[in-house]
Design an enzyme around this catalytic site. Structure first.
Site, PDB file in Angstrom:
ATOM      1  CE  LYS A  83      -4.314  -1.465   0.002  1.00  0.00           C
ATOM      2  NZ  LYS A  83      -5.291  -1.070  -1.021  1.00  0.00           N
ATOM      3  CB  SER A 137      -3.786  -9.971   1.293  1.00  0.00           C
ATOM      4  OG  SER A 137      -4.727  -9.125   1.913  1.00  0.00           O
TER       5      SER A 137
END
Length: 330
Positions: free
Chosen positions: A41, A264
């Site tokens: 991110k 994830s």
């Protein structure tokens, strides 16, 4: 070794793990957790903030606000601390304690939503709170990672080219879908530069991103309760949905082999293996997927037997005993 003057200047972008010794498939994992934000991110946060500053949306006295299940919040917390912005992360009760504390260590304020919206789930409730903040104070700036072009552009210019350069004979690119920024950026890059590569999206069961029926989800990262504005399904060849207990099993299998990744990653690897099992009988297909973060923020959840048992039942721990026995035998 580089010398840096700002934390976002450092990011390991060329590390891949060959998973063939574990899964007997030509599956490679691009590792994105080695930066000061601890996840992929950072790329999107860096680009979105830069575009907002260039457009004059962000400036002295601005307060950043973003809805995040965790990793984007940490990345923006780090950037806000470095650039002198106040930052408020609006998250929900699924965000793990380590992530919340990391954001607070950077000086961010964390608001946790405890009740989901009756239709749009926790994400809908988070977004409504963000919108209320913006309406109440003109200095509050919502970067909106779900629609900001910088989200996918960051991966079009970095993640996609890095994978293409390392794997000139790649057959399949498997990307987990959250905001779909990584998916859309990489898919756009490969459609333009390597159109023969198949794009497989991986989503969590219970997510509505690709039209699935909504249901409770417990692992932050992938999946949404509102279809992301960035998503363009014309860039995706197929979608694989993964049950959360399978995420747990893959994470623990990786850890049993010395690789400690977040939820994830487990979902993406589980989806990649499921797709390869169904479509690659000769086992020669070469595939890449992405590990968005590492595992230390998930010690109290994915890697805690009591949490797994309470959340998914004892069957989610099936295979741990055999893996531990195999590890002891090595």
């Amino acid at each position: 070794m580089p010398v840096i003057s700002a934390p976002h200047e450092f990011d390991v972008s060329d590390l891949f793990v060959d998973l063939h010794p574990i899964f007997a498939r030509h599956l490679y994992l691009k590792v994105e957790g080695f930066n000061f934000a601890g996840s992929i991110k950072l790329k999107a946060a860096r680009e979105i903030v830069a575009q907002a500053e260039a457009a004059g949306v962000l400036g002295p006295g601005s307060t950043l606000v973003e809805s995040s299940s965790g990793n984007m919040g940490v990345a923006l917390s780090m950037l806000a601390a470095n650039r002198g912005y106040r930052f408020v992360c609006v998250t929900d009760s699924r965000c793990n304690a380590a992530t919340r504390r990391t954001m607070q260590a950077f000086g961010a304020e964390v608001h946790t939503i405890t009740e989901p919206h009756p239709v749009d789930g926790f994400l809908g409730a988070r977004i409504r709170y963000v919108q209320e903040m913006c309406a109440a104070d003109e200095k509050v700036v919502w970067l909106n990672q779900y629609e900001a072009p910088g989200n996918w552009m960051a991966h079009y210019s970095t993640t996609g080219p890095a994978i293409a350069s390392k794997f000139p004979e790649l057959d399949v690119l498997v990307i987990g879908a959250g905001t779909t920024g990584t998916l859309m950026g990489c898919a756009r890059y490969f459609q333009e530069h390597r159109p023969g590569v198949k794009i497989v999206a991986v989503d969590s069961v219970g997510s509505v991103t690709f039209g699935g029926a909504p249901s409770p989800r417990h692992i932050p990262g992938l999946g949404t309760s509102i279809r992301p504005g960035l998503l363009d399904e014309s860039y995706v060849d197929t979608v694989v949905h993964v049950e959360e207990p399978d995420t747990v099993r893959i994470c623990r299998q990786l850890a049993a082999n010395g690789y400690h990744f977040g939820g994830s990653t487990g979902t993406a690897v589980a989806g990649a293996l499921a797709w390869m099992q169904e479509n690659c009988a000769d086992r020669s297909t070469r595939a890449v997927t992405i590990a968005p973060d590492l595992g230390e923020r998930y010690l109290d959840t994915l890697y805690d037997d009591n949490w797994v048992r309470d959340t998914f039942g004892a069957t989610a721990l099936a295979g741990d005993e055999e893996r531990n026995e195999g590890r002891a035998a090595r």
